[in-house]
Design a protein around this motif. Structure first.
Motif, PDB file in Angstrom:
ATOM      1  N   LEU A   1       0.666  -1.108   0.011  1.00  0.00           N
ATOM      2  CA  LEU A   1       0.080   0.053  -0.047  1.00  0.00           C
ATOM      3  C   LEU A   1       0.755   1.167   0.007  1.00  0.00           C
ATOM      4  O   LEU A   1       0.245   2.058  -0.535  1.00  0.00           O
TER       5      LEU A   1
ATOM      6  N   TRP B   1      -1.082   2.093  -6.638  1.00  0.00           N
ATOM      7  CA  TRP B   1      -2.103   2.792  -6.940  1.00  0.00           C
ATOM      8  C   TRP B   1      -2.460   3.262  -8.310  1.00  0.00           C
ATOM      9  O   TRP B   1      -3.473   3.405  -8.686  1.00  0.00           O
ATOM     10  N   GLN B   2      -1.113   3.474  -9.024  1.00  0.00           N
ATOM     11  CA  GLN B   2      -1.318   3.679 -10.154  1.00  0.00           C
ATOM     12  C   GLN B   2      -1.796   2.570 -11.146  1.00  0.00           C
ATOM     13  O   GLN B   2      -2.645   2.798 -11.921  1.00  0.00           O
TER      14      GLN B   2
ATOM     15  N   ALA C   1      -3.667   0.384  -9.924  1.00  0.00           N
ATOM     16  CA  ALA C   1      -5.368   0.136  -9.635  1.00  0.00           C
ATOM     17  C   ALA C   1      -6.086   1.075 -10.253  1.00  0.00           C
ATOM     18  O   ALA C   1      -7.061   0.818 -10.637  1.00  0.00           O
ATOM     19  N   ARG C   2      -5.660   2.183 -10.576  1.00  0.00           N
ATOM     20  CA  ARG C   2      -6.340   3.204 -11.230  1.00  0.00           C
ATOM     21  C   ARG C   2      -6.427   2.787 -12.675  1.00  0.00           C
ATOM     22  O   ARG C   2      -7.488   2.896 -13.528  1.00  0.00           O
TER      23      ARG C   2
ATOM     24  N   GLY D   1       3.664   3.345  -4.568  1.00  0.00           N
ATOM     25  CA  GLY D   1       2.989   4.246  -5.542  1.00  0.00           C
ATOM     26  C   GLY D   1       2.557   3.709  -6.759  1.00  0.00           C
ATOM     27  O   GLY D   1       1.616   4.010  -7.470  1.00  0.00           O
TER      28      GLY D   1
END
Length: 338
Positions: A102, A108-109, A111-112, A105
């Motif tokens: 988590l 999260w990139q 995931a988007r 970074g």
């Protein structure tokens, strides 16, 4: 002249045969009746039959789904690298792997990007599949049979086989797509490498997944449309309703459960899509086509950090569950308003 007496034990003619006493029945203990089917059924209580019937399915789901999920969860809570894979004896790590993932970074990139990937594919699949299903209703018997046969063949084709065909189609030097675009006047596509550019590779993968998924949606919706009485559509057209009004007022409300089920299945299928992406681009170029399943595999394969890969896979499942819960809540709310 006297008639000779019959021999002992011999029948005395027809009269003796008629007046001979019938043989005594065999004792009940000697002639046991065969057990009836009702008696055999009583050996298993009626309350157990449903459980016995679903037992094979439950066992299959447990072996194929539940055990891998539990095993993946356990690995994500351990320090599990190459050494632990060989010798065993992994130490407990708690939530350290999840914290490390988590804080990354890139996670999260990715995931988007996965959300964009899922949304674009699902919208295109549902729109095109619905259009094909509605078109099938208007075709004649021969054309409908021909188109359905093509859809079934496209749907039944193995994933890797279809993926290989798309690689040939979009080949930079010998691909049919580049040849056709150049013939149409787009000279910039001469020897264009689709898989070397991020947006182009993403587009190729979207076309591949949509091609593989549209037949399932179209065939399912076509089957559902055959259950709707034709009188409803005829009455709406007589009243002056156009095609869009008929779809919005009749088709969509009547088939809302089918649309909801198909949407859920396509979200699951597209979100966890791995084989097509890995076979075509491997998540490249530059991570432009890396989704969460591919990211989890890359972490485990390249870094030999199977604990981090398991944590990323677990988070992928949790995100998918959260998306489906939101979808089901919205679907149930709409059904309650009807």
């Amino acid at each position: 002249m006297t008639r000779p007496a019959p021999r002992p034990g011999a029948a005395a003619g027809p009269i003796a045969e008629a007046t001979a006493p019938a043989s005594a029945p065999a004792p009940a203990s000697e002639a046991a009746p065969a057990p009836s089917s009702a008696g055999r059924r009583r050996a298993v209580p009626d309350t157990l039959w449903p459980y016995l019937l679903i037992a094979p399915t439950v066992v299959g789901i447990t072996l194929l789904l539940a055990y891998p999920l539990v095993r993946n969860l356990l690995i994500s809570l351990q320090h599990y690298g190459m050494a632990e894979l060989i010798r065993g004896g992994a130490d407990f790590a708690g939530v350290e792997n999840y914290q490390e993932i988590l804080r990354d970074g890139e996670f999260w990139q990715v995931a988007r990007r996965t959300m964009w990937w899922t949304g674009i594919n699902v919208v295109l699949i549902m729109v095109i599949g619905t259009g094909v299903a509605l078109m099938l209703q208007r075709l004649g018997k021969r054309m409908r049979t021909l188109l359905l046969s093509g859809l079934v063949l496209a749907w039944a084709s193995p994933v890797i086989a279809t993926t290989t065909v798309f690689q040939w189609l979009f080949s930079s030097r010998l691909g049919v797509v580049n040849w056709l675009l150049v013939r149409l006047g787009f000279d910039s596509f001469q020897d264009y490498s689709w898989l070397a550019h991020g947006p182009a590779a993403f587009t190729v993968l979207v076309l591949l997944v949509v091609w593989q998924s549209v037949p399932f949606v179209a065939i399912t919706l076509h089957s559902a449309l055959t259950t709707v009485p034709a009188e409803l559509f005829e009455s709406a057209r007589i009243d002056g309703a156009g095609g869009w009004r008929v779809f919005r007022s009749i088709t969509l409300p009547l088939l809302r459960p089918v649309f909801g089920l198909l949407l859920s299945l396509e979200v699951i299928w597209v979100f966890r899509c791995f084989a097509q992406i890995w076979a075509v681009t491997g998540g490249g170029p530059g991570g432009a086509t890396t989704t969460l399943p591919v990211y989890a595999y890359q972490v485990a394969r390249s870094l030999h950090r199977y604990d981090l890969g398991a944590a990323a896979a677990t988070l992928t499942v949790l995100i998918l569950i959260a998306v489906l819960i939101l979808h089901f809540r919205q679907m149930f709310r709409q059904e309650a308003e009807l």
